[in-house]
Design an enzyme around this catalytic site. Structure first.
Site, PDB file in Angstrom:
ATOM      1  N   ARG A   1     -20.986 -22.193 -29.660  1.00 32.23           N
ATOM      2  CA  ARG A   1     -19.902 -21.678 -30.530  1.00 32.23           C
ATOM      3  C   ARG A   1     -19.847 -22.461 -31.848  1.00 32.23           C
ATOM      4  O   ARG A   1     -18.773 -22.816 -32.336  1.00 32.23           O
ATOM      5  CB  ARG A   1     -18.540 -21.780 -29.839  1.00 32.23           C
TER       6      ARG A   1
ATOM      7  N   GLU B   1     -11.186 -22.945 -30.622  1.00 36.50           N
ATOM      8  CA  GLU B   1     -12.372 -22.199 -31.050  1.00 36.50           C
ATOM      9  C   GLU B   1     -12.160 -21.503 -32.401  1.00 36.50           C
ATOM     10  O   GLU B   1     -13.011 -21.621 -33.280  1.00 36.50           O
ATOM     11  CB  GLU B   1     -12.769 -21.197 -29.967  1.00 36.50           C
TER      12      GLU B   1
ATOM     13  N   SER C   1     -11.524 -16.257 -26.674  1.00 33.48           N
ATOM     14  CA  SER C   1     -11.254 -17.596 -26.141  1.00 33.48           C
ATOM     15  C   SER C   1     -10.607 -18.446 -27.223  1.00 33.48           C
ATOM     16  O   SER C   1     -11.146 -18.542 -28.328  1.00 33.48           O
ATOM     17  CB  SER C   1     -12.550 -18.285 -25.720  1.00 33.48           C
TER      18      SER C   1
END
Ligand code: EPU
Length: 346
Positions: free
Chosen positions: A170, A342, A246
């Protein structure tokens, strides 16, 4: 080549439809970019030259805490095509403003498998490399060939290969050093001709079995359909319930810290990494702290996947961040593990 018309500025532009949390905030200026050459002109416009900038594709990975006192560049570049093939692969290019899921579906309709595990991820093609989207056993970087990005300071278009993008979990160059400096305008994917299904992820294997495909090798369309079904069952549709996927990364801890944790918490969900470190399921940690389905005001932890924070209606970015901090504090107190967010918080 004919010069594209200059991008036009809109003042006090509402961003509610341009961030998947659905926060009701506005930008001082916004301008829609339909051609690469409009970027340099937009950022050099005297009204915006000294202001901060924000690039928005689908707005699926951003938390807007309030109005944005700057220039929002709405990436509306369109187009997708097979650019070439060699013995090993097809190369498919898509403009940054293309919707990611529609692009994945289009590749399959062309008979080009390889992206099916990444079906239904919200956002645009241009956002995909920034956080190296991943799901169900596949990360975007495994199918990446190159991308084109415009450097805002110079207006120059630059080609980036995978090394230059510095992909991580990510993560990429564009989330770090390259942030606010480059606008991704198109991405080229490498789809190997020697395709094999990735159907090992537990939720996907279970879904394929439920569809009577447990023993046969599934084709790409079957995986696509299974991924769509699993995501629909667990993850909220941003059009119905605002969210940014997320909210936290799955934390990675050292082997010694993990051993000590596992002594205390034998059921901890974990994945050993090739370098010996251990990735933990943040959703499990949050769930164990009793947060699943709980809310502070209109900001809530999703009731079917604790890693996702949602806007039940009328929440602000500050509400969601207050909830996130409460969750982080409880996870740290019980497990001694820090959760990193995130999405980008502005
Ligand atoms: N779990 C719980 N409770 C929860 C959520 C999860 O106990 O509320 C447990 C599950 O039972 C499972 C484990 O945690 O044992 C992992 O859960 P899941 O398979 O749902 O995956 P995840 O690690 O929570 C990651 C990605 C998702 C991606 C899925 C599937 C991150 C931060 N998230 O979630 O990506 O769809 O795997 O590959 O890596 C996103 O980035 O926006 C996203 C949705």
């Amino acid at each position: 080549m004919p010069q594209a018309a200059p991008a036009s500025f809109v003042s006090h532009f509402p961003l509610k439809a341009h961030n998947t949390f659905g926060f009701d905030v506005a930008a001082r200026y916004a301008c829609s970019i339909e051609h690469e050459t409009q970027l340099a002109a937009a950022v050099n416009d005297p009204r915006a030259a000294a202001l901060p900038r924000l690039v928005l594709g689908g707005g699926s990975n951003v938390v807007l805490k309030g109005d944005f006192d700057g220039l929002v560049l709405l990436v509306a570049l369109r187009g997708r095509r097979v650019v070439r093939e060699d013995d090993g692969a097809w190369y498919v290019e898509a403009a940054a403003g293309e919707n990611w899921h529609a692009f994945v579906a289009w590749t399959l309709a062309q008979g080009l498998p390889g992206l099916e595990n990444l079906a239904l991820i919200p956002g645009t093609v241009g956002a995909a490399p920034i956080q190296n989207i991943g799901a169900y056993g596949l990360e975007m970087c495994e199918r990446f060939a190159s991308l084109r990005a415009v450097e805002l300071a110079t207006g120059e278009a630059i080609e980036f290969d995978a090394d230059a993008c510095r992909f991580g979990y990510r993560d990429s160059f564009f989330k770090r050093e390259g942030r606010d400096r480059f606008v991704i305008t198109s991405v080229t994917f490498r789809l190997p001709k020697a395709w094999t299904p990735r159907a090992g992820y537990a939720d996907i294997a279970r879904e394929l079995s439920a569809r009577g495909l447990g023993n046969a090798a599934p084709d790409a369309q079957a995986i696509f359909d299974a991924v769509v079904a699993v995501r629909r069952a667990k993850l909220p549709d941003p059009l119905e319930l605002g969210n940014a996927g997320s909210f936290f990364k799955n934390p990675v801890i050292g082997s010694a810290q993990f051993d000590a944790l596992q002594q205390r918490e034998p059921d901890v969900v974990s994945y050993r990494q090739p370098d010996g470190s251990v990735k933990l399921a943040a959703g499990w940690l949050i769930d164990q702290c009793g947060w699943k389905g709980r809310a502070i005001g209109a900001a809530a932890v999703h009731d079917r996947q604790a890693l996702v924070l949602v806007n039940r209606g009328g929440a602000t970015g500050a509400d969601v961040l207050a909830l996130a901090r409460a969750v982080q504090a409880d996870v740290l107190a019980r497990f001694g593990v820090e959760l990193e967010t995130e999405p980008v918080c502005l």
